[in-house]
Design an enzyme around this catalytic site. Sequence first.
Site, PDB file in Angstrom:
ATOM      1  N   GLY A 190       1.189  -1.742   4.360  1.00 38.35           N
ATOM      2  CA  GLY A 190       1.571  -0.002   4.040  1.00 38.35           C
ATOM      3  C   GLY A 190       1.961   0.661   4.775  1.00 38.35           C
ATOM      4  CD  GLU A 227      -7.197  -0.839   0.900  1.00 38.39           C
ATOM      5  OE1 GLU A 227      -7.592   0.459   1.778  1.00 38.39           O
ATOM      6  OE2 GLU A 227      -6.221  -1.089   1.244  1.00 38.39           O
ATOM      7  CB  THR A 272      -9.654   1.663   8.081  1.00 43.23           C
ATOM      8  OG1 THR A 272      -9.269   2.711   6.321  1.00 43.23           O
ATOM      9  CG2 THR A 272     -10.873   1.213   7.242  1.00 43.23           C
ATOM     10  CD  GLU A 321      -7.408  -6.331   2.851  1.00 43.23           C
ATOM     11  OE1 GLU A 321      -7.374  -6.172   1.914  1.00 43.23           O
ATOM     12  OE2 GLU A 321      -6.380  -5.798   3.775  1.00 43.23           O
ATOM     13  CG  ASP A 336      -3.441   4.842   0.965  1.00 40.29           C
ATOM     14  OD1 ASP A 336      -3.212   4.060  -0.282  1.00 40.29           O
ATOM     15  OD2 ASP A 336      -4.156   4.291   1.385  1.00 40.29           O
ATOM     16  CG  HIS A 337       1.004   6.142   4.904  1.00 44.36           C
ATOM     17  ND1 HIS A 337      -0.224   7.178   5.539  1.00 44.36           N
ATOM     18  CD2 HIS A 337      -0.460   4.832   5.209  1.00 44.36           C
ATOM     19  CE1 HIS A 337      -1.530   6.593   5.461  1.00 44.36           C
ATOM     20  NE2 HIS A 337      -1.208   5.137   5.793  1.00 44.36           N
ATOM     21  NE  ARG A 346      -8.147   6.724   4.541  1.00 47.68           N
ATOM     22  CZ  ARG A 346      -9.149   7.661   5.436  1.00 47.68           C
ATOM     23  NH1 ARG A 346     -10.241   7.477   5.502  1.00 47.68           N
ATOM     24  NH2 ARG A 346      -9.175   6.301   6.435  1.00 47.68           N
ATOM     25  CG  ASN A 359      -1.849   1.009   1.222  1.00 53.87           C
ATOM     26  OD1 ASN A 359      -1.780   2.231   1.187  1.00 53.87           O
ATOM     27  ND2 ASN A 359      -3.368   0.845   1.438  1.00 53.87           N
ATOM     28  NE  ARG A 371      -7.482  11.061   5.585  1.00 51.11           N
ATOM     29  CZ  ARG A 371      -8.363  10.969   7.118  1.00 51.11           C
ATOM     30  NH1 ARG A 371      -7.312   9.724   7.438  1.00 51.11           N
ATOM     31  NH2 ARG A 371      -9.035  11.459   7.063  1.00 51.11           N
ATOM     32  CG  HIS A 372      -4.215   8.745   1.906  1.00 49.71           C
ATOM     33  ND1 HIS A 372      -4.439   7.775   0.951  1.00 49.71           N
ATOM     34  CD2 HIS A 372      -4.219   8.231   2.509  1.00 49.71           C
ATOM     35  CE1 HIS A 372      -5.461   7.450   1.243  1.00 49.71           C
ATOM     36  NE2 HIS A 372      -4.991   7.422   3.190  1.00 49.71           N
ATOM     37  CG  HIS A 399      -5.177  -1.806   9.718  1.00 48.50           C
ATOM     38  ND1 HIS A 399      -4.812  -0.522  10.639  1.00 48.50           N
ATOM     39  CD2 HIS A 399      -5.660  -0.319   8.567  1.00 48.50           C
ATOM     40  CE1 HIS A 399      -5.239   0.087  10.103  1.00 48.50           C
ATOM     41  NE2 HIS A 399      -5.875   0.873   9.075  1.00 48.50           N
ATOM     42  N   GLY A 400      -2.133  -2.416   9.812  1.00 55.01           N
ATOM     43  CA  GLY A 400      -1.046  -2.589  10.940  1.00 55.01           C
ATOM     44  C   GLY A 400      -0.213  -3.274  11.060  1.00 55.01           C
ATOM     45  CG  HIS A 409      -8.366   3.759   1.540  1.00 52.06           C
ATOM     46  ND1 HIS A 409      -8.622   3.898   2.458  1.00 52.06           N
ATOM     47  CD2 HIS A 409      -9.025   4.417   0.517  1.00 52.06           C
ATOM     48  CE1 HIS A 409      -9.932   4.366   2.707  1.00 52.06           C
ATOM     49  NE2 HIS A 409     -10.005   5.141   1.189  1.00 52.06           N
TER      50      HIS A 409
HETATM   51  N1  PXP Z   1      -5.845  -2.697   3.544  1.00 54.62           N
HETATM   52  C1  PXP Z   1      -7.004  -1.554   4.452  1.00 54.62           C
HETATM   53  C2  PXP Z   1      -7.929  -2.367   3.503  1.00 54.62           C
HETATM   54  C3  PXP Z   1      -6.781  -1.082   4.655  1.00 54.62           C
HETATM   55  O1  PXP Z   1      -7.155   0.107   4.564  1.00 54.62           O
HETATM   56  C4  PXP Z   1      -4.947  -1.058   4.972  1.00 54.62           C
HETATM   57  C5  PXP Z   1      -4.377   0.740   5.203  1.00 54.62           C
HETATM   58  O2  PXP Z   1      -5.418   1.842   4.194  1.00 54.62           O
HETATM   59  C6  PXP Z   1      -4.117  -1.781   5.435  1.00 54.62           C
HETATM   60  C7  PXP Z   1      -4.964  -3.473   4.525  1.00 54.62           C
HETATM   61  C8  PXP Z   1      -2.166  -1.320   5.704  1.00 54.62           C
HETATM   62  O3  PXP Z   1      -2.614  -0.880   6.817  1.00 54.62           O
HETATM   63  P1  PXP Z   1      -1.565  -0.231   7.110  1.00 54.62           P
HETATM   64  O4  PXP Z   1      -1.144   1.117   6.048  1.00 54.62           O
HETATM   65  O5  PXP Z   1      -1.394   0.072   8.391  1.00 54.62           O
HETATM   66  O6  PXP Z   1      -0.323  -1.605   6.568  1.00 54.62           O
END
Ligand code: PXP
Length: 247
Positions: free
Chosen positions: A219, A73, A104, A154, A12-13, A48, A10, A52-53, A197-198, A46
């Site tokens: 991500g 996303e 999220t 997911e 995004d950041h 949004r 991911n 924002r990103h 996520h995380g 993603h």
């Molecule tokens: N999966 C989904 C559906 C998400 O919304 C995100 C965050 O955008 C991630 C995975 C990745 O999460 P992280 O950035 O915490 O690794």
Amino acid sequence: MAQRLRLGVNIDHVATLRNARGGALPDPVRAAVMAQAAGADGITAHLREDRRHIRDGDIEAIMAAITLPLNFEMAATAEMQEIALAHRPHAACIVPERREERTTEGGLEVAGNANWMGEYIAPLRDAGCRVSLFIAADPAQIAAAAHIGAPVIELHTGAYCDLHAEGDFAACDAELTRLIAGAKQAADLGLEVHMGHGLSYDNVAPIAAIPEVVELNIGHFLIGEAVFVGLDAAIAKMRALMDAARG
Ligand code: PXP
């Protein structure tokens, strides 16, 4: 040996950092290309509602620059559905979205909105996008995802990761048990199971070891680690940890 796990990166950041200064750098498209070269199996972005990103133009630019599948996303809004139908990414991952959240925070409410959600995803599926629903490892949500004909779910690993970081290992284990049961339930219903996520080097192994999981989307940790070691090294180490857990 279990099936090889896919790693979706991911980006995004990278866009978060770009937008902090309002210009064009650092370029998330460059990150997508680098992630592809470093062995990612897919790119996740993603768009949004508040942009924002990732911005609208990034989606087309990323798709043009990579050969990997894009996992787009999106919130379940009419605007995002229109954008997804215009671009037809490989996958459309529907996520809950609140403007005031930093990331999220929870999973989608599918069980309580099954009719509406089924109608919402139908045009995406008909357009050839692999629809994925980002949900908690809750038996009712998983059953509802299968019921409305989503091919992929997911499962949200955020609570597991938070508990791990807090050192609350009993609660973390309970959450892991829920994720393991959720993955099994989903696979038995014929769903493809992703998680994310995380996730980080420290907490990925027990998740990567769940045999029903075929893809992890990661991500924030990878982009943060890339500041210190480079994106290719961060991805390579994550890949190695996933493969070791799987082996
Ligand atoms: N999966 C989904 C559906 C998400 O919304 C995100 C965050 O955008 C991630 C995975 C990745 O999460 P992280 O950035 O915490 O690794």
